[in-house]
Motif scaffolding. Structure first.
Motif, mmCIF file in Angstrom:
data_model
loop_
_atom_site.group_PDB
_atom_site.id
_atom_site.type_symbol
_atom_site.label_atom_id
_atom_site.label_comp_id
_atom_site.label_asym_id
_atom_site.label_seq_id
_atom_site.Cartn_x
_atom_site.Cartn_y
_atom_site.Cartn_z
ATOM 1 N N ALA A 1 0.868 -1.194 0.015
ATOM 2 C CA ALA A 1 0.073 0.047 -0.110
ATOM 3 C C ALA A 1 0.912 1.345 -0.017
ATOM 4 C CB ALA A 1 -0.958 0.035 1.275
ATOM 5 N N TYR A 2 0.582 2.318 -1.000
ATOM 6 C CA TYR A 2 1.499 3.388 -0.952
ATOM 7 C C TYR A 2 0.445 4.438 -0.673
ATOM 8 C CZ TYR A 2 5.427 1.202 -3.366
ATOM 9 O OH TYR A 2 6.369 0.441 -3.636
ATOM 10 N N VAL A 3 0.793 5.626 -0.186
ATOM 11 C CA VAL A 3 0.448 7.027 -0.106
ATOM 12 C C VAL A 3 1.375 8.057 -0.390
ATOM 13 C CG1 VAL A 3 1.161 6.988 2.648
ATOM 14 C CG2 VAL A 3 -1.147 8.074 1.927
ATOM 15 N N PRO A 4 0.841 9.058 -0.646
ATOM 16 C CA PRO A 4 1.677 10.315 -0.795
ATOM 17 C C PRO A 4 2.437 10.872 0.506
ATOM 18 C CG PRO A 4 -0.460 10.785 -2.009
ATOM 19 C CD PRO A 4 -0.639 9.467 -0.806
ATOM 20 N N LEU A 5 3.677 10.834 0.127
ATOM 21 C CA LEU A 5 4.514 11.130 1.506
ATOM 22 C C LEU A 5 4.128 12.293 2.256
ATOM 23 C CD1 LEU A 5 7.177 10.699 2.963
ATOM 24 C CD2 LEU A 5 8.367 12.384 1.424
ATOM 25 N N ARG A 6 3.845 13.491 1.584
ATOM 26 C CA ARG A 6 3.639 14.667 2.383
ATOM 27 C C ARG A 6 2.156 14.436 3.056
ATOM 28 N NH1 ARG A 6 6.866 18.739 2.048
ATOM 29 N NH2 ARG A 6 8.279 18.932 0.072
ATOM 30 N N LYS B 1 19.140 13.892 -6.261
ATOM 31 C CA LYS B 1 19.296 12.788 -5.703
ATOM 32 C C LYS B 1 18.096 11.942 -5.637
ATOM 33 C CE LYS B 1 22.943 13.885 -2.423
ATOM 34 N NZ LYS B 1 23.124 13.770 -0.750
ATOM 35 N N GLN B 2 16.873 12.355 -6.044
ATOM 36 C CA GLN B 2 15.486 11.591 -6.004
ATOM 37 C C GLN B 2 15.400 11.153 -4.518
ATOM 38 O OE1 GLN B 2 13.268 11.004 -8.941
ATOM 39 N NE2 GLN B 2 14.143 13.051 -9.003
ATOM 40 N N GLN B 3 15.564 11.674 -3.597
ATOM 41 C CA GLN B 3 15.671 11.330 -2.344
ATOM 42 C C GLN B 3 14.741 12.393 -1.366
ATOM 43 O OE1 GLN B 3 19.468 11.898 -0.051
ATOM 44 N NE2 GLN B 3 19.452 9.574 -0.370
ATOM 45 N N VAL B 4 14.027 11.677 -0.462
ATOM 46 C CA VAL B 4 13.235 12.183 0.467
ATOM 47 C C VAL B 4 13.864 12.021 1.876
ATOM 48 C CG1 VAL B 4 10.944 12.167 -0.519
ATOM 49 C CG2 VAL B 4 11.697 10.611 0.684
ATOM 50 N N THR B 5 13.551 13.142 2.628
ATOM 51 C CA THR B 5 13.987 12.975 4.145
ATOM 52 C C THR B 5 12.779 13.837 5.214
ATOM 53 O OG1 THR B 5 16.311 13.580 3.596
ATOM 54 C CG2 THR B 5 15.715 14.081 5.890
ATOM 55 N N THR C 1 15.331 6.897 -0.987
ATOM 56 C CA THR C 1 15.505 7.225 -2.396
ATOM 57 C C THR C 1 14.504 6.484 -3.160
ATOM 58 O OG1 THR C 1 17.742 7.605 -1.687
ATOM 59 C CG2 THR C 1 17.133 7.164 -4.206
ATOM 60 N N ILE C 2 13.765 7.185 -4.174
ATOM 61 C CA ILE C 2 12.944 6.736 -5.278
ATOM 62 C C ILE C 2 13.720 5.576 -5.964
ATOM 63 C CG2 ILE C 2 11.568 7.062 -7.611
ATOM 64 C CD1 ILE C 2 10.785 8.436 -4.983
ATOM 65 N N ALA D 1 10.274 -0.489 -2.876
ATOM 66 C CA ALA D 1 10.889 0.892 -2.992
ATOM 67 C C ALA D 1 9.833 2.057 -3.150
ATOM 68 C CB ALA D 1 11.926 1.009 -4.173
ATOM 69 N N PRO D 2 10.107 3.577 -2.663
ATOM 70 C CA PRO D 2 9.330 4.559 -2.929
ATOM 71 C C PRO D 2 9.220 4.611 -4.531
ATOM 72 C CG PRO D 2 10.931 4.849 -1.206
ATOM 73 C CD PRO D 2 11.321 3.809 -1.709
ATOM 74 N N GLU D 3 7.992 5.116 -4.764
ATOM 75 C CA GLU D 3 7.847 5.350 -6.146
ATOM 76 C C GLU D 3 7.204 6.843 -6.378
ATOM 77 O OE1 GLU D 3 5.623 0.865 -7.120
ATOM 78 O OE2 GLU D 3 4.347 2.651 -6.962
ATOM 79 N N MET D 4 7.342 7.108 -7.865
ATOM 80 C CA MET D 4 7.225 8.437 -8.241
ATOM 81 C C MET D 4 6.351 8.292 -9.810
ATOM 82 S SD MET D 4 9.304 11.756 -7.797
ATOM 83 C CE MET D 4 9.462 12.707 -9.404
ATOM 84 N N PRO D 5 5.191 7.579 -9.504
ATOM 85 C CA PRO D 5 4.529 7.314 -10.687
ATOM 86 C C PRO D 5 3.601 8.643 -11.314
ATOM 87 C CG PRO D 5 3.281 6.397 -8.969
ATOM 88 C CD PRO D 5 4.335 7.049 -8.424
#
Length: 154
Positions: A59-64, A80-84, A96-97, A114-118
Motif C-alpha cells: 500500500a502506497y500513500v503520498p509522502l507529504r 538525488k531523487q531522495q526524501v528526508t 530514495t526513489i 521502494a518508494p515510487e514517483m508514478p
C-alpha cells in the motif's frame, strides 16, 4: 509464389501466439480501492490517491500527506531523487526513489518495496513510514476494498 506461402504462414503464427495468451495474464498493476485513516479521520490527497501496487502487494500513500498529517517535516532533493523526513522526536528517515534501502537515523533498513514517483508525487510504503514514525497500523479488507487505520499519538 513466395508471398503466397510466407504471408499466410506468418499471419497464422501471429494468430496462434496471441490466442495462446490468456486474458487474465496481466492483472492490474495498481488498485485504487484503498482507504486510509489517521487517528480516525480520512486522509485526503489533493491529487494522487493512495493505492496498492499488486506486483509487490504494498500500500502506497503520498509522502507529504502521511508525514505532514503526523506533524513531521519533509524535504525533497530533486537531484538525488531522495526524501528526508524529520520527526518531532528527532528521528531522521531518508528514502530514495527506486531503492529498497531506507536510512533511519543513519542505520540502513530494508523496505518491503521502494518508494515510487508514478504521478510526479512521491509515493511511499504506508506501513513502513508510519511505523518508523511511531504509529500503529492496522489493515483490513471489506467489500472488495482495503482499509488502513493509522493510530499516532504525537
Amino acid at each position: 509464389m513466395f508471398k503466397k506461402i510466407v504471408i499466410p504462414v506468418f499471419l497464422t503464427s501471429l494468430l496462434t501466439i496471441f490466442m495462446s495468451i490468456p486474458a487474465y495474464a496481466s492483472p492490474p498493476r495498481i488498485i485504487y480501492s484503498l482507504y486510509v485513516q489517521l487517528n480516525g479521520a480520512p486522509i485526503e490527497s489533493d491529487s494522487t490517491p493512495p493505492y496498492i501496487n499488486t506486483a509487490t502487494n504494498t500500500a502506497y500513500v503520498p509522502l507529504r500527506v502521511i508525514s505532514e498529517g503526523m506533524g513531521q517535516s519533509v524535504s525533497w532533493d530533486k537531484n538525488k531523487q531522495q526524501v528526508t523526513i524529520q520527526s518531532n522526536d528527532g528521528t531522521v528517515m531518508t528514502m530514495t526513489i527506486g531503492s529498497t534501502t531506507a536510512y533511519v537515523n543513519g542505520e540502513a533498513k530494508i523496505l518491503p518495496s521502494a518508494p515510487e514517483m508514478p504521478f510526479m508525487r512521491v509515493m511511499v510504503p504506508i506501513r513502513f513510514v508510519s511505523e518508523v514514525l511511531g504509529a500503529t497500523v492496522n489493515a483490513s479488507a471489506k467489500d472488495g476494498a482495503t482499509y488502513v487505520d493509522i493510530s499516532f499519538k504525537p
